[in-house]
Design an enzyme around this catalytic site. Sequence first.
Site, PDB file in Angstrom:
ATOM      1  CG  ASP A  25     132.948  66.965 111.860  1.00  0.00           C
ATOM      2  OD1 ASP A  25     133.767  66.623 112.835  1.00  0.00           O
ATOM      3  OD2 ASP A  25     132.484  67.965 111.857  1.00  0.00           O
ATOM      4  CE  LYS A  86     136.177  64.788 118.448  1.00  0.00           C
ATOM      5  NZ  LYS A  86     135.985  65.634 117.502  1.00  0.00           N
ATOM      6  CD  GLU A 182     137.560  68.493 115.402  1.00  0.00           C
ATOM      7  OE1 GLU A 182     137.303  69.356 115.950  1.00  0.00           O
ATOM      8  OE2 GLU A 182     137.321  67.349 115.552  1.00  0.00           O
ATOM      9  CG  ASP A 204     134.714  73.754 116.254  1.00  0.00           C
ATOM     10  OD1 ASP A 204     133.260  73.783 116.406  1.00  0.00           O
ATOM     11  OD2 ASP A 204     135.179  72.895 115.790  1.00  0.00           O
TER      12      ASP A 204
HETATM   13  P1  ADP Z   1     130.112  69.010 117.158  1.00  0.00           P
HETATM   14  O1  ADP Z   1     130.964  69.669 116.536  1.00  0.00           O
HETATM   15  O2  ADP Z   1     130.126  69.235 118.794  1.00  0.00           O
HETATM   16  O3  ADP Z   1     130.085  67.601 117.128  1.00  0.00           O
HETATM   17  P2  ADP Z   1     128.113  70.389 115.677  1.00  0.00           P
HETATM   18  O4  ADP Z   1     128.982  71.312 114.975  1.00  0.00           O
HETATM   19  O5  ADP Z   1     127.354  69.624 114.923  1.00  0.00           O
HETATM   20  O6  ADP Z   1     128.779  69.481 116.962  1.00  0.00           O
HETATM   21  O7  ADP Z   1     126.917  71.464 116.641  1.00  0.00           O
HETATM   22  C1  ADP Z   1     125.866  71.006 117.174  1.00  0.00           C
HETATM   23  C2  ADP Z   1     125.115  72.346 117.967  1.00  0.00           C
HETATM   24  O8  ADP Z   1     124.862  73.068 116.835  1.00  0.00           O
HETATM   25  C3  ADP Z   1     124.070  71.702 118.637  1.00  0.00           C
HETATM   26  O9  ADP Z   1     123.851  72.293 119.936  1.00  0.00           O
HETATM   27  C4  ADP Z   1     122.804  72.180 117.697  1.00  0.00           C
HETATM   28  O10 ADP Z   1     121.822  72.643 118.612  1.00  0.00           O
HETATM   29  C5  ADP Z   1     123.626  73.756 117.219  1.00  0.00           C
HETATM   30  N1  ADP Z   1     122.915  74.062 116.223  1.00  0.00           N
HETATM   31  C6  ADP Z   1     122.533  73.629 115.155  1.00  0.00           C
HETATM   32  N2  ADP Z   1     121.802  74.235 114.148  1.00  0.00           N
HETATM   33  C7  ADP Z   1     121.582  75.398 114.870  1.00  0.00           C
HETATM   34  C8  ADP Z   1     121.047  76.684 114.613  1.00  0.00           C
HETATM   35  N3  ADP Z   1     120.389  76.980 113.560  1.00  0.00           N
HETATM   36  N4  ADP Z   1     120.868  77.724 115.743  1.00  0.00           N
HETATM   37  C9  ADP Z   1     121.583  77.378 116.843  1.00  0.00           C
HETATM   38  N5  ADP Z   1     122.213  76.617 117.034  1.00  0.00           N
HETATM   39  C10 ADP Z   1     122.099  75.444 116.126  1.00  0.00           C
HETATM   40 MG    MG Z   2     132.681  69.874 115.323  1.00  0.00          MG
END
Ligand code: ADP
Ligand code: MG
Length: 614
Positions: A25, A86, A182, A204
């Site tokens: 991912d 990205k 995705e 998402d």
């Molecule tokens: P992307 O797909 O954009 O790369 P992710 O799916 O990994 O990102 O999401 C990242 C986001 O998720 C960040 O903003 C992070 O702060 C948030 N996040 C991760 N864990 C938690 C949580 N326990 N509560 C709220 N937000 C969270």
């Molecule tokens: Mg993602």
Amino acid sequence: MALLQISEPGKGTLPHEHRHAVGIDLGTTNSLIASVISGQATIIQDEDNVKIIPSIVHYKDKELLIGESAKKRQLDDPKNTISSVKRLMGKSLSDVNPKDFVIELEDGNGTIGIKTNVGLKSPVEISAEILRHLRLLAEKRLGHEIKGAVITVPAYFDDAQRQATKDAAKVADINVLRLINEPTAAALAYGLDKKVEGNFVIYDLGGGTFDISILRLDKGLFEVIATHGDSSLGGDDFDQLIEQWIIKDANIPMEDVKIRQRIKEVARKTKESLTTKPKVMIDELEGINKELSKEAFASLSAHLTEKTISCIKLALHDANLTTDQITGVVMVGGSTRMPNIQAAVKNFFGMPLLNNINPDEVVALGAAEQANILAGNTNHDLLLLDVTPLSLGIETMGEIVERIIPRNSTLPVALAQEFTTYQDGQTGMVIHVVQGERDLVKDCRSLGKFTLKGIPPMVAGAAKIRVTFQVDADGLLSVSAKELSTGVESSIEVKPSYGIDDKQIKEMLASSFSSAESDKENRALAEVKVEGKQIITMIQEALNADKALLNKNEIDLIYKSINELTNMLEQEDRNQIEQKITHLNEVTADFAERRMDHSINKALAGKKIDTLEL
Ligand code: ADP
Ligand code: MG
């Protein structure tokens, strides 16, 4: 694009035959790598037991940092610390607003160049660093070389963005088994492909982007029927709200980079803690002592939550569906851990959500399962395949489309067809690749043009040019043309659905159905015009060569008939053109016979009968 399941021969493998494959991912904020280990899709951790790797690269002289360590340098050296790359994949400088970026962008020969201390870096190179980091991590952990990877991309990624992702994988020495969407990866992780049918919403919410996809599953066919979202809405916006809340009324020197970084971190930690705790005390910053409750945070961010619900409504509208036609809702992205998000989405759909797989891991896990199947490690005899959403073909004389790959062909697919030259002595041929269901080029979408040169001069219709269309499993089209007697070849790679979204595809299809009758007539008219022009050219060449075989009257008669046909070709009357063609054929029939006799006599002259092969 739609996904189709087909059966694949080949049974499961013994452990020693296991081909190590991974799912990746490659996220805007975070990236993860997973593999099926002992039959279970598992996220691979780094040496610090961290599964979620920030998609950040820091360049400094000889130092290259990736992930958490790069993230730490973001505020004190922003120009050499590249995040969210990205967003720049497959884009040119004119596609983005450089002011939106802290990093310095310049034109890098069509793509974007990012200025760093170690020179100009492309988004592909930077993504490749992240991918290489993930690959090395997995190889270390699994103790084996990785044989292949499934990499996920957003459903709305166009072909340039997909191609850039594949290029990055190549630079990172990763063999891409397939790129998958995705939302599809998330659906696979939940085993939705095993259901018979249904409409699924994939919600998402990541770090900086929000994507809504609606997938329709029907008789083993997964189709993305709508996508919507907001490319600048994500967890970061929730962090910022807390940051602003913290600094409000507090006396904080904002020009101090270190302090700003601290506040940012505290804000994110506070947000993440509020996911499990009713309230959080903020007292680790000098001069600040505040408490934020779950409820206060929910109302502080209510407008953001509401924004995502509006996007769902738009996506449902595009898909022509209502909430009661939705079979399941899958929650993806770290930000969907927030209870207020969960509650809002659940409330909107009025049903329990699919959320028992970690939302930040679900995409990588689904990709790992798919990679395992594609590597041939399972008894699972289902393969997900894309289909071509629209037909692909080339332009032939008269601006008519000759379809080579029909729409809904399962990918990968390769089909060839032979074409020939239109004129005597023609040495080049323009191959114009088009997409669409209509018969005339002007009603289809032009994808690209290239020229085949070096066809040996021959009479019209003698050369054989084989045009091959190949669409790989990721939907990328390459077209090649080969002259069969000499083997000269020319080709291009084109972007079949570049910039087309599902809505446009639907419109193109609808217009092809409603125009079927008029298309048939237009095609017939165009064909008869080509025939007419061809006959005129042929006769003019014959006259140039053998005028001596005719008397003045005969010549005048032929020219008169040519003129009549030429005039008629300017008009749109198929019957009249056909009549004029017949007339021209009649007035030249004698001439053709005389030419034949004449050339036989010429050929026979001076030859003995037994050397002739008749
Ligand atoms: P992307 O797909 O954009 O790369 P992710 O799916 O990994 O990102 O999401 C990242 C986001 O998720 C960040 O903003 C992070 O702060 C948030 N996040 C991760 N864990 C938690 C949580 N326990 N509560 C709220 N937000 C969270
Ligand atoms: Mg993602």
